[in-house]
Enzyme design. Sequence first.
Site, mmCIF file in Angstrom:
data_model
loop_
_atom_site.group_PDB
_atom_site.id
_atom_site.type_symbol
_atom_site.label_atom_id
_atom_site.label_comp_id
_atom_site.label_asym_id
_atom_site.label_seq_id
_atom_site.Cartn_x
_atom_site.Cartn_y
_atom_site.Cartn_z
ATOM 1 C CB SER A 41 18.054 13.458 10.650
ATOM 2 O OG SER A 41 18.417 12.427 11.551
ATOM 3 C CD GLU A 51 7.482 15.427 9.217
ATOM 4 O OE1 GLU A 51 8.293 15.573 8.279
ATOM 5 O OE2 GLU A 51 7.285 16.260 10.107
HETATM 6 C C1 UN1 Z 1 8.450 20.504 9.952
HETATM 7 O O1 UN1 Z 1 9.253 21.238 9.382
HETATM 8 O O2 UN1 Z 1 8.827 19.508 10.630
HETATM 9 O O3 UN1 Z 1 4.292 22.760 6.410
HETATM 10 C C2 UN1 Z 1 6.982 20.730 9.968
HETATM 11 C C3 UN1 Z 1 5.005 23.405 7.188
HETATM 12 C C4 UN1 Z 1 4.621 23.430 8.644
HETATM 13 C C5 UN1 Z 1 5.121 22.210 9.344
HETATM 14 C C6 UN1 Z 1 6.552 21.882 9.106
HETATM 15 N N1 UN1 Z 1 3.194 23.487 8.738
HETATM 16 O O4 UN1 Z 1 5.985 24.046 6.820
#
Ligand code: UN1
Length: 515
Positions: free
Chosen positions: A246, A267
């Site tokens: 988060s 991220e």
């Molecule tokens: C995530 O939700 O942390 O693009 C990663 C996507 C996946 C990765 C999501 N390849 O939805």
Amino acid sequence: MPNGALPDTRSLAERARIALERCGTTGLPEAVGAPGRARTPITGQDLFPLEFATPVEAENAVAAAHAAFTSTWRDTPAPERGRLVHRLGELLREHKADLAELVTIEAGKIRSEALGEVQEMIDICDFAVGLSRQLYGRTMPSERPGHRLMETWHPLGVVGVITAFNFPVAVWSWNTCVALVCGDTVVWKPSETTSLTALGCHGLLMRAAADVGAPADVHRVVLGGADIGRTLVDDPRVALVSATGSTAMGRAVAPRVAARMGRYLLELGGNNAAVVTPSADVDLVVRGSVFAAAGTAGQRCTTLRRLIVHEDVVEEVTERIVNAYEQLGGRVGDPFEEDTLVGPLVSERGYEAMRAALERARADGGRVLVGGERRLEKDAAEAFYVEPAVVRMPGQAEVVREETFAPILYVMTYRTLEEAVELHNGVPQGLSSAIFTQDQAEAERFLSSAGSDCGIVNVNIGTSGAEIGGAFGGEKDTGGGRESGSDSWKAYMRRATNTVNYGGELPLAQGVRFL
Ligand code: UN1
């Protein structure tokens, strides 16, 4: 249609045990010291007690990973480091179904999405193996005669990887496979809700390490909660903290790592939108939006949360999406069942957040067009199944600007593309975005510097389901980090600029004269 009956917890625990054993994880850490548990959102009940690590154990794991880094791994030739990841890729192919089983049991993903997540791991293994022979530095022309100017990329050290429940294996592998070929060692703190999948991954990596003769301490897993995360964040031996979760978590992590001049790669949350223009192919809009908004029960950081539709097409688009959602409503249930498209939310917290968001949306003039109801409550009172919801909003109210980690799709309208882009960018997050259009100029404007402000910008596909070959991450409250493909590997290495004088004279740069 799913028949509604959920599997019992005991059979799920047995399946998890078998899958773990097949992955090579022998003996679960018994709950003695710091008690934890493994749980399944399918029934909402505990599978096993587990022992979580203490902060001292986490420090010991960092020490071991640091020792493996300095004594062997950083000096192991990169293509040889690639052999470890190559072997991991082979084991993942062999155990794809086992790991997917654990992902379904612990994260509640439907079978096909769980298998897709493991496929993402296999893909990043291939990518990282190739990368192990391509950690290129540049050579620049020196301004001085008899000199060579170049850069070399060196391993960083220990990477602390902190991952979330929703991609319990893929996000670990993006970080770990790249870090390992870069010559780093890894200490992993998985989400405390997905400890078993973490043990499965670690088991496979340890088998790969034994098979290729790599030191076991290139990777450590430490199960536990926020105290374990804090230990990694504060330890000066952890050169890079790569954290997924988060925005609140990221705000706590970043200043602590920065205070010790460590590096971080974040991220964080998304609040992803798609703009639907008058020329859009509505079939593509429906297909792309329904998967992006309701897939993984709305629990991807790339989940589509906002649909910004031109007012000329909003009635048609909304009607088609509502129809699709009405069918989805009958396909909520046991993620192991073939017909299920929407599994459970991972926790009660997600359900409460969804309920509260729907209430706020209504108070702000929103109309729930479909979904939003809890399902299977009588079969499993501790599990949280919901019908994905579509809400028509009169504007971008505060609740729409927040990320609610649940399947709610807000529909808003626009008149001009400028207005659409303003609505699109008018949220704190900046992860993934899309435009549906057949008009090339509109698509290009959305892709341009004055268009979407996100890290991922798509045309005629939804916001989720990115391939590993690109850099993954976003701007603003999403944290700014990039993981996975392209040149994201550079975040896992340090750059040295080298000037070599082979000319026998020592001219100073910039024409400076001294002595
Ligand atoms: C995530 O939700 O942390 O693009 C990663 C996507 C996946 C990765 C999501 N390849 O939805």
